[in-house]
Design a protein around this motif. Sequence first.
Motif, short mmCIF file in Angstrom:
data_model
loop_
_atom_site.label_atom_id
_atom_site.label_comp_id
_atom_site.label_asym_id
_atom_site.label_seq_id
_atom_site.Cartn_x
_atom_site.Cartn_y
_atom_site.Cartn_z
N GLU A 433 33.37 36.32 31.08
CA GLU A 433 34.69 36.90 30.84
C GLU A 433 35.19 37.57 32.10
OE1 GLU A 433 32.04 37.90 28.85
OE2 GLU A 433 32.38 36.45 27.24
N TRP A 434 36.54 37.54 32.27
CA TRP A 434 37.22 38.15 33.42
C TRP A 434 38.08 39.27 32.89
CZ3 TRP A 434 40.78 34.96 37.22
CH2 TRP A 434 41.02 35.73 38.36
N GLU A 435 37.79 40.50 33.31
CA GLU A 435 38.47 41.66 32.73
C GLU A 435 39.97 41.65 33.02
OE1 GLU A 435 36.65 45.30 33.74
OE2 GLU A 435 34.70 44.80 32.86
N GLU A 436 40.38 41.11 34.17
CA GLU A 436 41.82 41.11 34.52
C GLU A 436 42.60 40.09 33.70
OE1 GLU A 436 39.79 43.23 37.66
OE2 GLU A 436 39.39 41.37 36.60
N LYS A 437 41.91 39.12 33.09
CA LYS A 437 42.59 38.10 32.28
C LYS A 437 41.90 38.03 30.93
CE LYS A 437 44.26 35.14 36.05
NZ LYS A 437 44.29 33.76 36.58
N LYS A 457 42.79 34.16 43.85
CA LYS A 457 42.76 34.31 42.40
C LYS A 457 41.36 34.48 41.84
CE LYS A 457 47.03 31.69 41.65
NZ LYS A 457 47.66 30.52 40.99
N GLY A 458 40.35 34.53 42.69
CA GLY A 458 39.00 34.74 42.18
C GLY A 458 38.56 36.18 42.21
N THR A 461 36.89 41.65 38.30
CA THR A 461 35.68 42.17 37.66
C THR A 461 35.26 41.24 36.53
OG1 THR A 461 36.38 44.42 38.20
CG2 THR A 461 34.65 44.16 36.54
N TYR A 462 33.98 40.84 36.54
CA TYR A 462 33.46 39.87 35.59
C TYR A 462 32.32 40.49 34.79
CZ TYR A 462 36.00 36.37 38.35
OH TYR A 462 36.96 35.66 38.99
N SER A 463 32.09 39.94 33.61
CA SER A 463 30.93 40.27 32.79
C SER A 463 30.57 39.03 31.99
CB SER A 463 31.21 41.45 31.86
OG SER A 463 32.26 41.14 30.96
N SER A 479 27.23 42.15 29.67
CA SER A 479 26.47 42.68 30.80
C SER A 479 27.27 43.78 31.49
CB SER A 479 26.17 41.55 31.79
OG SER A 479 27.39 41.10 32.38
N GLU A 480 26.62 44.45 32.44
CA GLU A 480 27.32 45.41 33.28
C GLU A 480 28.37 44.67 34.11
OE1 GLU A 480 27.07 48.60 33.17
OE2 GLU A 480 25.40 48.66 31.73
N PRO A 481 29.55 45.25 34.30
CA PRO A 481 30.59 44.54 35.06
C PRO A 481 30.19 44.36 36.52
CG PRO A 481 31.26 46.80 34.59
CD PRO A 481 30.01 46.56 33.81
N LEU A 482 30.68 43.27 37.11
CA LEU A 482 30.40 42.93 38.51
C LEU A 482 31.73 42.61 39.18
CD1 LEU A 482 28.20 42.38 40.67
CD2 LEU A 482 28.27 39.99 39.97
N LYS A 483 32.02 43.25 40.30
CA LYS A 483 33.30 43.10 40.97
C LYS A 483 33.16 42.18 42.17
CE LYS A 483 37.24 45.75 42.71
NZ LYS A 483 37.78 47.10 43.00
#
Length: 1320
Positions: A433-437, A457-458, A461-463, A479-483
């Motif tokens: 999942e992408w927190e910005e979208k 566009k990549g 912050t992802y989880s 999971s913990e978010p990863l930027k």
Amino acid sequence: MLRTFLILLFCIRMEPQPDLWIESNYPQAPWENITLWCRSPSRISSKFLLLKDKTQMTWIRPSYKTFQVSFFLGALTESNTGLYRCCYWKETGWSKPSKVLELEAPGQLPKPIFWIQAETPPLPGCNVNILCHGWLQDLVFMLFKEGYAEPVDYQVPTGTMAIFSIDNMTPENEGVYICRTHIQMLPTLWSEPSNPLKLVVAGLYPKPTLTAYPGPMMAPGESLNLRCQGPIYGMTFALMKLEDLEKSFYHKKPIKNEAHFFFQSLKSQDSGHYLCFYYDGSYRGSLLSDILKIWVTDSFPKTRLLAQPSPVVQMGQNVSLRCQGQVDGVGLALYKKGEDKPLQLLDATSINDTKSFFLNNVTYSDSGIYSCHYLLPWKTSIKMATHNSVELVVVDKPPKPTLSAWPSTVFKLGKAITLQCRVSHPVLEFSLEWEEKEKFQKFSADGDFIITNVEGKGIGTYSCSYRVEAHPNIWSHRSEPLKLMGPAGFLTWNYVLNEAIRLSLIVQLVALLVVVLWIRWKCRRLRIREAWLLGTAQGVTMLFIITALLCCVSFAGLCNGVLIEETEIIMPTPKPELWAETNFPLAPWKNLTLWCRSPSGSTKEFVLLKDGTGWIATRPASEQVRAAFPLGALTQSHTGSYHCHSWEEMAVSEPSEVLELVGTDILPKPVISAAPPVWGRELQIRCKGWLAGMSFALYKEGEQEPVQQLGAVGREAFFTIQRMEDKDEGNYSCRMHTEKRPFKWSEPSEPLELVIKEMYSKPFFKTLTSPVVTPGARVTFNCSTPHQHMTFILYKDGNEIAASDRSWANPGATTANFVIDSVGIGDGGNYSCRYYDFAIWSEPSDPVELVVTEFYPKPTLLAQPGPVVLPGKNVTLRCQGIFQGMRFALLQEGTQAPIQFQSASGNSADFLLHTVSTGDSGNYSCIYYETTMSNRGSYLSMPLMIWVTDTFPKPWLFAVPSSVVAIGQNVTLWCQGPVHGVGYILHKEVGPTSMQLWGSTSNDGAFPITNISGASLGRYSCYYHPDWTSSIKIQPSNTLELIVTGLLPKPSLLVQPGPMVAPGENITLQCQGELPDSTFVLLKEGSQEPLEQQRPNGYRADFWMPVVRGEDSGIYSCVYYLDSAPLAASNHSDSLEIWVTDKPPKPSLAAWPSTVFQLGKDITLQCRGPLPGVEFVLEQEGEEAPQQFSEDGDFIINNMEGKGIGNYSCSYRLQAFPDIWSEPSDSLELVGAAGPAAQECTVGNIVRSSLIVVVVVALGVVLAIEWKKWPRLRTRGSETDGRDQTIVLEECNQEGEPDTTTNSPSSTSQGISVELPVPI
């Protein structure tokens, strides 16, 4: 004496043994000159060993590896007679010995050996081969059967062995057989009969049952009873071990219908597979019993526990825990961490094929760590080995996974990032999942997600989360978010913007300063009442100035960050390689296939294009990261220019070099290239073709014939101009043609112009660290020159990939550093650099081969002849890989770059270290890599230590757990030294000068001795046992005395002056024995060797320990042994603990029955210390003098008038040292009980406290009243200052107000208010 063997007919494959036989040049009297030959059955060997009577040995080291060797004995005498066997050396150690050859007195032939070989299972109708080995060639072999005067069969084979066949075995063939031999020319000279052989046909009676008591798994030294039980009385029973039929074979008379086979003291070699059968007086046998496996081991094999369907289970579901182990026929128990008793049991009879424990309707309480153990119904001393465990997680949702980014969280230009979502158990599917979208979601089965950064566009912050197969509708916690952050390319645009903002701020700063100066100039014309305008303007101006300075500083920092970021090399996606293959070498155009291969391991597919735009086909990447594009027979429609691309996730590589197809019968045009020519230097011209197996020709413009020609050398050729001069300038081209006539030629390549230009000298090029790197490492290339103000260019495989900039130069324009921040698999290759100023270029630098490892399996590195070499000799290091056609590199620890390179057509390379010296000693390792695809390399081999010396380093021999061992225990003698890859051999001293080989050699240096007895004691030493011939001296290790205890009465051990002593003092340990002429040995717990040995004249030994230290503290004991029986020692004395300290350790203090006084009851304080013979003292907090003294540490405390309540501690002193007191114990508090006396005391305290509160409140009220009156009194009685007048004025004003009354005397008498001037 004849030995009788009972052999059952069945088919089994045995380990091959070497062959031993006799040769003689005296056929009628072979004992006059005897030579023994030993031959390995299936492999060549470098060493052979001949054993006589199991003790005497003769070594043979042939100069080269061979199948067989000879041992010359000469004439047979009494000293030569005996039992002979031979062995040969193989990779895992010495082979199994050959069959025993017995040489008797001269004038007799050796007794043949007799055994059986079955070709079918042990049933009637089996075909049987009876083998008779006579040791000599050209003998006559006779087969005799008991009850028959004449031989039943005879043979005259050409070798040393005869085979007698019995087809279709029937009960009539059963019986006792023997074999004899004689010389053909002397029929009267017979050998002794072989050992008799009894043949039994199995399968005529039902099979028996074989059971073990107490169980099939026992420890060494324990006893075992194997019971073989059949249905028929009066039969003879036989037991055999499948691993060694000849030696491990037993038969017994029955007790009714069963027989018992006893093993009094098991050994590890008794482990194996056993079966039994029975037979009658006519040798008619039963079927074989089921095979029973017997384990003789110190510890259980490790079990393995698996959770099915998953170790993560949802509440209310069912889970099975499957236990896997190597031992059959025993039960299993399931344990949970934190609980002593097993949760579930499975006995040996109830275990099904699954061996599973079931947990139904699980809850949170079922979460935990589980393990399974063997459950034995019999008693044994086998130790429980460690067991792997499984953690069962019961959740409403599965636990969250981990999310990481590779190679980093910062995007590079043109590069993608792989997000890796990981969890420790099997997963059905992962989701990203992408927190910005909110609507963005990706799925993956392996947890890898490739993220590209097209147009930025990549970044974000992802989880990730996942779901398991058992619960496909339940997703785990995230999971913990990863930027992920942007690359240097985007920061460069920010740099331009930052420069513009910084420039505008500088302009504003100058403008504000001008405004300030203008205001100062105008100040004289402003009126004083308008001074606020000047102050306001100056304040606003200075605020803007400070803001501008802060902005400039912050943006300068950002700009500096951009400059640092730009030093990184932006590596493009590596371009693929394009070539052609055909199965018609003389006419390739009849069937042509184009191949495209990429050096990047993340390539997904390949695309072939024609004439730059035409899309031909797309192929997925194979495991070799390549794809084939078949064209078939060439036609006019196929002519054109071809190139290919490799596709990664949302990224396309650079195009490959162009392959041009000209016509249907013309080969593709090659490509020519060369480095810039330098006058007087060698120059290589590369001609790259597209087909393998072609020949090449180099042409120069103006000449008809080829300048050079090269045969078929692959797909490319290198033409060499030895010394470049003016005459060599011109235009060159190359062509290729088929190998055989009539030649079919390609079109000429594009011309290459060679012009010698003025050039600077080549730069110095290197890597700041080793050029052999692992993926993800940081690599810095340094290109330097003595010239100043130069621009530097970096090349990879001849292609420009980066150029220097002033921001890259460090420390100036004479050097440049090019950085790859995180190396990928495709970043390997041949790098070089050049520099230039305006129009003049330098020569290319020497290339640096950057090898990226950990792509292929690691090779092995061996030293020939061995890792220990004499100074001045040569040693060859062989690097053995897996794949062919690789390039190998040799590395030495402590050097930055590889010391040797070598390309090999096979899968190994030999590196010669010539005339080595002591400086060549060290650790070496090697790698191999492919040169055509970005130098993808293997893992580094295991390091190999090379010693350059004339003497082997001395090994060290020690015993684990100790060299003093109780009888019946086990011990391991370890021989260890700094030289690796060399075996060891153990010797035992059997006399003043003689040494005896103990056991066999050991590759790891371990020599276990089990079930210690009196025969095991002695003096041992060990040596290196190299597997090569060398004149290097071999030193013996230290001598280890193995002392066996438990054979004499134990001694007593005392210490003088006492067990506790201060550091720096002296003590004496006295060991008193019961027998004279003894040697005493002092031992300390935790030490592998004795501390000291003494041989006193009397019955006692005094071990003096001067100036003891803290590390001398410990538990001591002693033993002794007699001079008449060295090393056969007594039992251990009682242990004696020694304390070396300034103060004795503090004691413990406890209260009995409790720490709370009861009415009329006393409390006993118990002070306890670790040392005997002490005096205790009790102290109470607040009391100067000690309260009580006691020798047993018990103190009785009463609570008369409440004097027993308080904090207590105790200490002690040794009676031998009355001036040294121990540290006090921890404090212990005694408290009073809540009886009538305590209640009375409580009431009194409450009354006293209440009275104090009343007094304090009353005093406060009085003070408040007086404080309110104080200002008035102060105004009346003194002259007032300005502040007092203000107070009076306020009071007077209050008095003059209407409807206001006051009791002030002044207002009553005067009735007026006083107006005083009040300063503002």
